[in-house]
Design a protein around this motif. Structure first.
Motif, PDB file in Angstrom:
ATOM      1  N   SER A  94       6.124  -7.409   8.107  1.00  0.00           N
ATOM      2  CA  SER A  94       5.629  -6.178   7.492  1.00  0.00           C
ATOM      3  C   SER A  94       6.633  -5.055   7.745  1.00  0.00           C
ATOM      4  O   SER A  94       7.509  -5.170   8.601  1.00  0.00           O
ATOM      5  N   GLY A  95       6.471  -4.003   7.001  1.00  0.00           N
ATOM      6  CA  GLY A  95       7.354  -2.862   7.180  1.00  0.00           C
ATOM      7  C   GLY A  95       6.916  -1.711   6.294  1.00  0.00           C
ATOM      8  O   GLY A  95       5.928  -1.804   5.564  1.00  0.00           O
ATOM      9  N   THR A  96       7.652  -0.651   6.384  1.00  0.00           N
ATOM     10  CA  THR A  96       7.383   0.541   5.577  1.00  0.00           C
ATOM     11  C   THR A  96       8.709   1.028   5.022  1.00  0.00           C
ATOM     12  O   THR A  96       9.711   1.082   5.739  1.00  0.00           O
ATOM     13  N   ALA A 127       3.939   0.685   2.478  1.00  0.00           N
ATOM     14  CA  ALA A 127       3.801  -0.351   3.507  1.00  0.00           C
ATOM     15  C   ALA A 127       3.654  -1.699   2.799  1.00  0.00           C
ATOM     16  O   ALA A 127       2.938  -1.813   1.817  1.00  0.00           O
ATOM     17  N   TRP A 128       4.352  -2.712   3.302  1.00  0.00           N
ATOM     18  CA  TRP A 128       4.307  -4.043   2.705  1.00  0.00           C
ATOM     19  C   TRP A 128       4.085  -5.096   3.788  1.00  0.00           C
ATOM     20  O   TRP A 128       4.370  -4.876   4.960  1.00  0.00           O
ATOM     21  N   SER A 129       3.566  -6.229   3.369  1.00  0.00           N
ATOM     22  CA  SER A 129       3.432  -7.363   4.287  1.00  0.00           C
ATOM     23  C   SER A 129       3.506  -8.661   3.490  1.00  0.00           C
ATOM     24  O   SER A 129       3.013  -8.748   2.367  1.00  0.00           O
ATOM     25  N   SER A 138       5.313   6.721   0.935  1.00  0.00           N
ATOM     26  CA  SER A 138       5.507   5.798   2.034  1.00  0.00           C
ATOM     27  C   SER A 138       4.833   4.489   1.606  1.00  0.00           C
ATOM     28  O   SER A 138       3.620   4.467   1.367  1.00  0.00           O
ATOM     29  N   SER A 197       0.858  -1.174   0.000  1.00  0.00           N
ATOM     30  CA  SER A 197       0.000   0.000   0.000  1.00  0.00           C
ATOM     31  C   SER A 197       0.900   1.232   0.000  1.00  0.00           C
ATOM     32  O   SER A 197       1.742   1.382   0.886  1.00  0.00           O
TER      33      SER A 197
END
Length: 130
Positions: free
Chosen positions: A106-108, A99-101, A97, A37
């Motif tokens: 997950s992280g940014t 965001a991933w998972s 920015s 996202s």
């Protein structure tokens, strides 16, 4: 642009990008789902004349807008011409920015995407005859 094919000194210029302010995507391969996202935080426009404009929101120029109307949220007015020497190189840098998972992690991460174009800027002069 306009009938002069240039931006004009002292005339409001609207700035915006065509990309939506938020993007989402996910895919599943081999039983693993990856989701991302992205949210655009700001766009920095380096105007080519040594100045820059930072915008967190932008409105495209609506058709039928009265000439000379300044942008409500992201605009610029050139104080000097680039012509006849050439054009200003305008660079738009979008700061995202993301965001991933995946697999329970997950992280940014920050991402910057830039693009440039040449923009001739000239002066209009009037001559009164009679």
């Amino acid at each position: 642009m306009n009938e002069w094919d240039m931006a004009v000194v002292g005339y409001p210029l609207w700035l915006w990008t065509e990309t939506p302010a938020a993007l989402q995507s996910s895919t599943t391969q081999y039983g693993i789902t990856i989701s991302m996202s992205a949210v655009r935080e700001r766009v920095v426009f380096a105007m080519g004349d040594g100045k820059s404009v930072t915008c967190s929101s932008m409105s495209p120029l609506p058709s039928g807008t009265k000439p000379g109307t300044p942008s409500p949220d992201c605009g610029y007015v050139y104080e000097g011409a680039s012509l006849p020497e050439g054009s200003y190189t305008v660079t738009a840098s979008s700061h995202w920015s993301v965001a991933w998972s995946a697999l329970g992690y997950s992280g940014t991460v920050p991402v910057v995407v830039s693009a440039s174009r040449e923009l001739p800027v000239g002066e209009l002069q009037a001559v009164i005859v009679g």
